[in-house]
Design an enzyme around this catalytic site. Structure first.
Site, PDB file in Angstrom:
ATOM      1  N   CYS A   1       0.862  -1.181   0.000  1.00 43.89           N
ATOM      2  CA  CYS A   1       0.000   0.000   0.000  1.00 43.89           C
ATOM      3  C   CYS A   1       0.896   1.227   0.000  1.00 43.89           C
ATOM      4  O   CYS A   1       1.722   1.398   0.908  1.00 43.89           O
ATOM      5  CB  CYS A   1      -0.896  -0.012   1.241  1.00 43.89           C
ATOM      6  SG  CYS A   1      -1.882   1.486   1.488  1.00 43.89           S
TER       7      CYS A   1
ATOM      8  N   CYS B   1      -0.908   3.841  -6.309  1.00 43.23           N
ATOM      9  CA  CYS B   1      -1.817   3.139  -5.403  1.00 43.23           C
ATOM     10  C   CYS B   1      -1.949   1.734  -5.952  1.00 43.23           C
ATOM     11  O   CYS B   1      -2.193   1.567  -7.159  1.00 43.23           O
ATOM     12  CB  CYS B   1      -3.176   3.831  -5.343  1.00 43.23           C
ATOM     13  SG  CYS B   1      -4.420   2.917  -4.381  1.00 43.23           S
TER      14      CYS B   1
END
Length: 258
Positions: free
Chosen positions: A69, A183
């Site tokens: 992440c 992302c």
């Protein structure tokens, strides 16, 4: 090993890890109760990520943890490395390879609102793209679009078009030829993003590089899968059933709440 993300975006990293380490047993942890991270403060993300990973490593004893992440890594990677006694691999925007790829010298960066404002990203830009133009745009709605797509549900493509148009509208944006997907959710929308940006734009993200780093850190180690690879979810409700079929396609046959 343990792969951790705020949602299911980290499955893009899992996909690459399996190509290099097909025998490695994996626990995939989704903090869907905390989703989205991009709208939280740095303090909230740091406390949540370090707390969850502390409890998860104590319970499951992974030999390596990957924070799959960008938001969690750019905010909490240093803190997590200080408190956990296992190797930690983070995920950071792929600005270095994008700078090497661009022909026009103009790079777009799509991430969450929290990621694009981080000093970590400033440092990457200064070190690898100081002679380029890096245009950043926070596109939090793309996270939910990616989650919905993996659940097999309808999602709003207008948000993807809006993100492309916002980058193009910035000074110099008409010359963007490379876009960093900062992302891990966003590569799940590659097809839709390609349509929005057009065929002249190349997308780059860090999943392959992360997998190579994991393979380097575990080189020479033997793997033995004693139990089914599984996914953990922190959220409640019917989330387990909503994702179960999709997770099976990624080899995650066990699904549990954490």
């Amino acid at each position: 090993m343990l792969l951790f993300d705020s949602g299911v975006g980290g499955l893009t990293v899992l996909d690459e890890v399996r190509k290099l380490l097909p025998d490695a047993p994996i626990i995939y942890a989704s903090d869907n109760a905390g989703l989205p991270y991009g709208s939280k403060t740095e303090a909230q993300v740091a406390a949540r990520v370090s707390g969850l990973l502390g409890r998860m490593t104590e319970r499951y004893h992974p030999r390596l943890v990957c924070i799959a992440c960008n938001t969690a890594s750019t905010i909490a990677l240093g803190m997590v490395r200080e408190v956990l006694e296992v190797p930690i691999v983070g995920t950071v925007p792929a600005i270095k390879p994008a700078a090497a790829m661009t022909k026009t010298g103009v790079i777009g960066l799509l991430g969450t609102e929290a990621t694009i404002r981080q000093a970590y990203v400033d440092r990457l830009e200064h070190e690898f793209a100081a002679d380029k133009l890096l245009l950043r745009y926070g596109a939090p709605s793309l996270v939910e679009a990616a989650e919905a797509k993996l659940r097999g549900e309808p999602f709003d493509c207008a948000a993807i078009t809006e993100a492309a148009e916002a980058l193009r509208a910035m000074p110099g944006g008409d010359r963007i030829d490379t876009v960093v997907l900062a992302c891990t959710h966003f590569p799940l929308l590659h097809e839709e993003l390609s349509r929005a940006f057009g065929p002249e734009v190349t997308f780059v993200h860090g999943a392959q590089g992360i997998a190579r780093q994991i393979a380097r850190l575990t080189a020479g180690q033997e793997w033995s899968r004693q139990v089914l690879d599984r996914a953990l979810f922190t959220g409640r409700g019917n989330v387990l059933e909503a994702y179960r079929a999709m997770l099976a396609r990624y080899g995650l046959l066990g699904v549990e709440r954490f």
